[in-house]
Structure formats: structure tokens, C-alpha cells
Design a protein around this motif. Structure first.
Motif, PDB file in Angstrom:
ATOM      1  N   GLU A 147      49.467  15.924   0.163  1.00  0.00           N
ATOM      2  CA  GLU A 147      49.562  17.385   0.341  1.00  0.00           C
ATOM      3  C   GLU A 147      48.202  17.985   0.695  1.00  0.00           C
ATOM      4  O   GLU A 147      47.731  18.928   0.031  1.00  0.00           O
ATOM      5  CB  GLU A 147      50.129  18.017  -0.927  1.00  0.00           C
TER       6      GLU A 147
ATOM      7  N   HIS B  80      53.094  25.678  -8.284  1.00  0.00           N
ATOM      8  CA  HIS B  80      54.094  25.399  -7.254  1.00  0.00           C
ATOM      9  C   HIS B  80      55.471  25.179  -7.872  1.00  0.00           C
ATOM     10  O   HIS B  80      56.381  24.688  -7.196  1.00  0.00           O
ATOM     11  CB  HIS B  80      53.675  24.194  -6.405  1.00  0.00           C
TER      12      HIS B  80
ATOM     13  N   PHE C 116      58.471  26.998 -10.859  1.00  0.00           N
ATOM     14  CA  PHE C 116      58.796  28.023 -11.843  1.00  0.00           C
ATOM     15  C   PHE C 116      58.519  27.469 -13.237  1.00  0.00           C
ATOM     16  O   PHE C 116      58.742  26.268 -13.494  1.00  0.00           O
ATOM     17  CB  PHE C 116      60.291  28.361 -11.786  1.00  0.00           C
TER      18      PHE C 116
ATOM     19  N   SER D  14      62.497  21.550  -3.419  1.00  0.00           N
ATOM     20  CA  SER D  14      62.818  21.511  -4.860  1.00  0.00           C
ATOM     21  C   SER D  14      61.741  20.818  -5.705  1.00  0.00           C
ATOM     22  O   SER D  14      61.822  20.829  -6.930  1.00  0.00           O
ATOM     23  CB  SER D  14      64.182  20.852  -5.075  1.00  0.00           C
TER      24      SER D  14
ATOM     25  N   ALA E 106      62.576  21.638 -10.991  1.00  0.00           N
ATOM     26  CA  ALA E 106      62.668  22.635 -12.070  1.00  0.00           C
ATOM     27  C   ALA E 106      63.885  23.560 -11.893  1.00  0.00           C
ATOM     28  O   ALA E 106      64.632  23.798 -12.846  1.00  0.00           O
ATOM     29  CB  ALA E 106      61.380  23.459 -12.103  1.00  0.00           C
ATOM     30  N   VAL E 107      64.108  24.040 -10.663  1.00  0.00           N
ATOM     31  CA  VAL E 107      65.228  24.971 -10.427  1.00  0.00           C
ATOM     32  C   VAL E 107      66.566  24.253 -10.627  1.00  0.00           C
ATOM     33  O   VAL E 107      67.512  24.813 -11.193  1.00  0.00           O
ATOM     34  CB  VAL E 107      65.138  25.560  -9.002  1.00  0.00           C
TER      35      VAL E 107
ATOM     36  N   ILE F 142      60.874  18.048   1.248  1.00  0.00           N
ATOM     37  CA  ILE F 142      60.288  17.342   2.387  1.00  0.00           C
ATOM     38  C   ILE F 142      59.390  16.182   1.947  1.00  0.00           C
ATOM     39  O   ILE F 142      59.171  15.244   2.717  1.00  0.00           O
ATOM     40  CB  ILE F 142      59.511  18.371   3.255  1.00  0.00           C
TER      41      ILE F 142
ATOM     42  N   PHE G 155      57.115  27.782   1.928  1.00  0.00           N
ATOM     43  CA  PHE G 155      56.451  27.298   3.140  1.00  0.00           C
ATOM     44  C   PHE G 155      54.951  27.579   3.202  1.00  0.00           C
ATOM     45  O   PHE G 155      54.207  26.832   3.817  1.00  0.00           O
ATOM     46  CB  PHE G 155      57.110  27.924   4.383  1.00  0.00           C
TER      47      PHE G 155
ATOM     48  N   PHE H 162      52.533  24.819   2.597  1.00  0.00           N
ATOM     49  CA  PHE H 162      52.908  23.477   3.050  1.00  0.00           C
ATOM     50  C   PHE H 162      53.141  23.364   4.559  1.00  0.00           C
ATOM     51  O   PHE H 162      53.360  22.273   5.056  1.00  0.00           O
ATOM     52  CB  PHE H 162      54.164  23.015   2.281  1.00  0.00           C
TER      53      PHE H 162
HETATM   54  C1  LIG Z   1      56.213  25.978  -4.262  1.00  0.00           C
HETATM   55  S1  LIG Z   1      57.160  24.505  -4.250  1.00  0.00           S
HETATM   56  C2  LIG Z   1      58.690  25.125  -4.914  1.00  0.00           C
HETATM   57  C3  LIG Z   1      59.158  24.310  -6.111  1.00  0.00           C
HETATM   58  C4  LIG Z   1      60.493  24.608  -6.700  1.00  0.00           C
HETATM   59  N1  LIG Z   1      61.437  25.169  -5.771  1.00  0.00           N
HETATM   60  C5  LIG Z   1      60.365  25.536  -7.891  1.00  0.00           C
HETATM   61  O1  LIG Z   1      60.626  26.720  -7.745  1.00  0.00           O
HETATM   62  O2  LIG Z   1      59.988  25.109  -8.978  1.00  0.00           O
HETATM   63  C6  LIG Z   1      57.529  24.339  -2.531  1.00  0.00           C
HETATM   64  C7  LIG Z   1      58.048  22.959  -2.153  1.00  0.00           C
HETATM   65  O3  LIG Z   1      58.635  23.077  -0.865  1.00  0.00           O
HETATM   66  C8  LIG Z   1      58.450  21.871  -0.162  1.00  0.00           C
HETATM   67  N2  LIG Z   1      58.629  22.193   1.280  1.00  0.00           N
HETATM   68  C9  LIG Z   1      57.769  22.851   2.095  1.00  0.00           C
HETATM   69  N3  LIG Z   1      58.302  22.992   3.322  1.00  0.00           N
HETATM   70  C10 LIG Z   1      59.542  22.429   3.280  1.00  0.00           C
HETATM   71  C11 LIG Z   1      60.579  22.257   4.243  1.00  0.00           C
HETATM   72  N4  LIG Z   1      60.435  22.700   5.489  1.00  0.00           N
HETATM   73  N5  LIG Z   1      61.714  21.636   3.864  1.00  0.00           N
HETATM   74  C12 LIG Z   1      61.857  21.165   2.607  1.00  0.00           C
HETATM   75  N6  LIG Z   1      60.910  21.293   1.647  1.00  0.00           N
HETATM   76  C13 LIG Z   1      59.768  21.922   1.969  1.00  0.00           C
HETATM   77  C14 LIG Z   1      57.055  21.445  -0.552  1.00  0.00           C
HETATM   78  O4  LIG Z   1      56.867  20.044  -0.371  1.00  0.00           O
HETATM   79  C15 LIG Z   1      56.997  21.873  -2.037  1.00  0.00           C
HETATM   80  O5  LIG Z   1      57.301  20.802  -2.868  1.00  0.00           O
END
Ligand SMILES: C[S@@+](CC[C@H](N)C(=O)[O-])C[C@H]1O[C@@H](n2cnc3c(N)ncnc32)[C@H](O)[C@@H]1O
Length: 306
Positions: free
Chosen positions: A67, A124, A126, A152, A156-157, A175, A222, A225
């Protein structure tokens, strides 16, 4: 005892309390950690156990070596910032790490001096109180619904939705293969595979899934990342495919705040013209554990697809 009976009992106790002690008693009710134990439930204990399992699989900063963009973006923030994953480390865990000298809440202004300033923390994931708020106070009854968490990460969600809601299916799209492995491990260990599925993919390849989704969760997916052009593409993909009338979208931060990051007039015009969602006001005044940051809850926004 139901809410009204309990409320009447509390009022009775207050009416019998000597007047001069009332302000102290009310202050204690509002601020004391003594009441936190009443809010501990079995589901939160299971979430804490999952967090403990995941903690040992990751370095302290809970970032994968791949990352690099997210690590760079954190380092480039104007205020010194560190990543502390709020699902893995609650305030108590951060305090313990600070006492052990493994983490610090401050940085040194002049190296070697005692002049320090607080570090900014970003997460990154919740935290468990945020998940509780999300599934108990933000979203309605999810019986029979398909919930999709875009990005995901640690799951956590998905785990929060499994334990705190009646959602019939919870799908995480992630991803990063490292995080898919960790989620899959926890899903298997805790026997969650009847309702949770984790897909290793870029969300932009999942049009059929997104078209079928009832509740879409997007927690800062996004920004850290992806490059801005990819972020815009991803948002257009979401707005073109997440179209079920009445479906719910949860975002952190607000959609407006995210759009403000993009200075591309054509993109913004396409997005605004699509008249796709309306915001649903939320009540943020719920009582959660005392160490819950009320400002973090205010970052959570809910929208309904028109
Ligand atoms: C901030 S974290 C969110 C974590 C989780 N949803 C939570 O709320 O606890 C964002 C995650 O999105 C993933 N990500 C970023 N762009 C993505 C994409 N285009 N498709 C799938 N996952 C993606 C990243 O690898 C990262 O693990």
C-alpha cells in the motif's frame, strides 16, 4: 423493564437526591466510565475477539507493504499523521501501547526537547462503537437485504453487520489480496460464511453485484488508495450502477466533501446532473461508550437512491 419504566425510576431517584448533590450526580451520569459496562454486549465481545486475532497478523500500523500510495499520502499530510486502525485498537489499546512505548500520541517539535504536539490519527476501518452506531442508529431493519462494503479491508463492516443486523447477505469487495486473506480467515474461524462473502476484485468490475445491492457502504474507500482519475471513474461507476430505487448509501466523509476534492468540471457536471441520491438526516446524539469520538460519528452520512 422498558424504557418508560426505567426513565420513571431514574426520575424517582433524582427526586430523592439531595439538591446540592444533583449536579454532581448528573455530571457522573453524563461522563463516567462506570456506565460503559452496561453497554457491553456479546456481539461487541465477539468483534473484540476478531480484532485481537487480526492484530497479531499485522504490523502495528496495520498497512500492507504493497500500500505504498496510502503510506505516502499519510506521510504527505500537512499535520504529522499516523495510521492507527480503529477496529484493531480502541482508545484503551492505544493507551496501553503508549505506556509500553510502542506508540505515541505526540511528536517532538524540537528533537530532544519536551516541546511536543499531538499527532493526528487516521483509521482505515470503522471502530466497534462506529459499527454499533451504523447498524443500530443509521440503518433500518436489514432483514432480507443485501449489504455490500466497498473496500472491506479487515472485514469490520461485514462482521459488524453479521452481529449487529439481520442483513441476509453481506458482501465485501476488496482490491488487496492480503486483506482478502485475513477476512476469509476470520469468516471461516467464526463460522460467518452462511451470510458473509468476500470477493477479491476492483469494485469497478462488479456491476451486477452493485446493481443488486440494497445497502452500499463506502468508508473512505478510494481517496488513499487510487489516483484522482481512477477515483472519479470509480464514483461514476457507483453512480451509474447503484440505482435500485430506495436503496441506501452510507459514506464517510459526505459525498459533497469527496466531490470537492475533484477539480474536474466535466466530471462534476456529469455527477450533479445525474440527480442520483438525496441525503437522509441522522441523529448523532446517541449515547455510546465514553471514549467514542463524537466527531467521528458526524463523518458518517446516509443517502437514499432516488
Ligand atoms: C478505508 S478502507 C475501508 C475499510 C472498511 N470498509 C471499513 O469501513 O472498516 C478502504 C479499502 O478499500 C480498498 N479499495 C480501494 N479501492 C478499491 C477498489 N477500487 N475496489 C475495491 N476495494 C478498494 C482498499 O484496499 C482499502 O482496504
Amino acid at each position: 423493564m422498558n424504557f418508560n419504566d426505567a426513565k420513571n425510576e431514574v426520575l424517582q431517584v433524582l427526586s430523592k437526591t439531595e439538591r446540592q448533590h444533583l449536579p454532581k450526580l448528573l455530571e457522573w451520569l453524563k461522563t463516567s466510565d462506570d456506565l460503559d459496562d452496561f453497554l457491553v454486549d456479546n456481539q461487541s465481545v465477539i468483534l473484540q475477539s476478531i480484532a485481537e486475532d487480526l492484530r497479531v497478523c499485522l504490523p502495528l500500523e496495520a498497512m500492507a507493504p504493497s500500500e505504498t500510495m496510502a503510506i505516502q499520502k499519510t506521510q504527505q499530510k500537512p499535520h504529522p499523521t499516523v495510521h492507527v486502525d480503529a477496529f484493531l485498537y480502541d482508545e484503551e489499546a492505544v493507551d496501553s501501547l503508549c505506556e509500553e512505548g510502542k506508540m505515541s500520541r505526540n511528536y517532538c517539535l524540537n528533537c530532544g526537547s519536551h516541546r511536543t504536539a499531538p499527532l493526528e490519527f487516521i483509521s482505515h476501518s470503522f471502530s466497534i462503537p462506529e459499527l454499533h452506531f451504523l447498524f443500530h442508529n443509521v440503518l433500518p431493519d436489514l432483514s432480507g437485504k443485501l449489504v455490500v462494503d466497498v473496500g472491506s479491508r479487515l472485514g469490520a463492516v461485514l462482521f459488524g453487520g453479521y452481529l449487529y443486523s439481520a442483513a441476509s447477505q453481506l458482501v465485501g469487495v476488496e482490491i488487496s489480496s492480503e486483506f482478502v486473506k485475513l477476512q476469509t480467515m476470520a469468516v471461516e474461524k467464526y463460522g460467518f460464511s452462511d451470510r458473509i462473502q468476500v470477493i477479491h476484485a476492483d469494485i469497478r468490475s462488479q456491476s451486477a453485484l452493485v446493481q443488486n445491492t440494497d445497502v452500499l457502504i463506502m468508508n473512505n474507500v478510494f481517496e488513499y488508495f487510487m489516483e484522482p482519475s481512477d477515483q472519479m471513474q470509480a464514483w461514476l461507476f457507483i453512480s451509474q450502477n447503484f440505482r435500485k430505487k430506495g436503496a441506501l448509501l452510507v459514506t464517510v466523509p459526505s459525498v459533497q466533501e469527496t466531490l470537492a476534492l475533484f477539480q474536474d468540471a466535466v466530471f462534476l457536471e456529469t455527477f450533479v446532473l445525474s440527480q442520483w441520491i438525496e441525503e437522509v438526516p441522522l441523529d448523532y446524539t446517541v449515547y455510546l461508550k465514553n471514549d467514542t469520538d463524537p466527531d467521528s460519528l458526524k463523518q458518517i452520512h446516509l443517502y437514499r437512491v432516488l
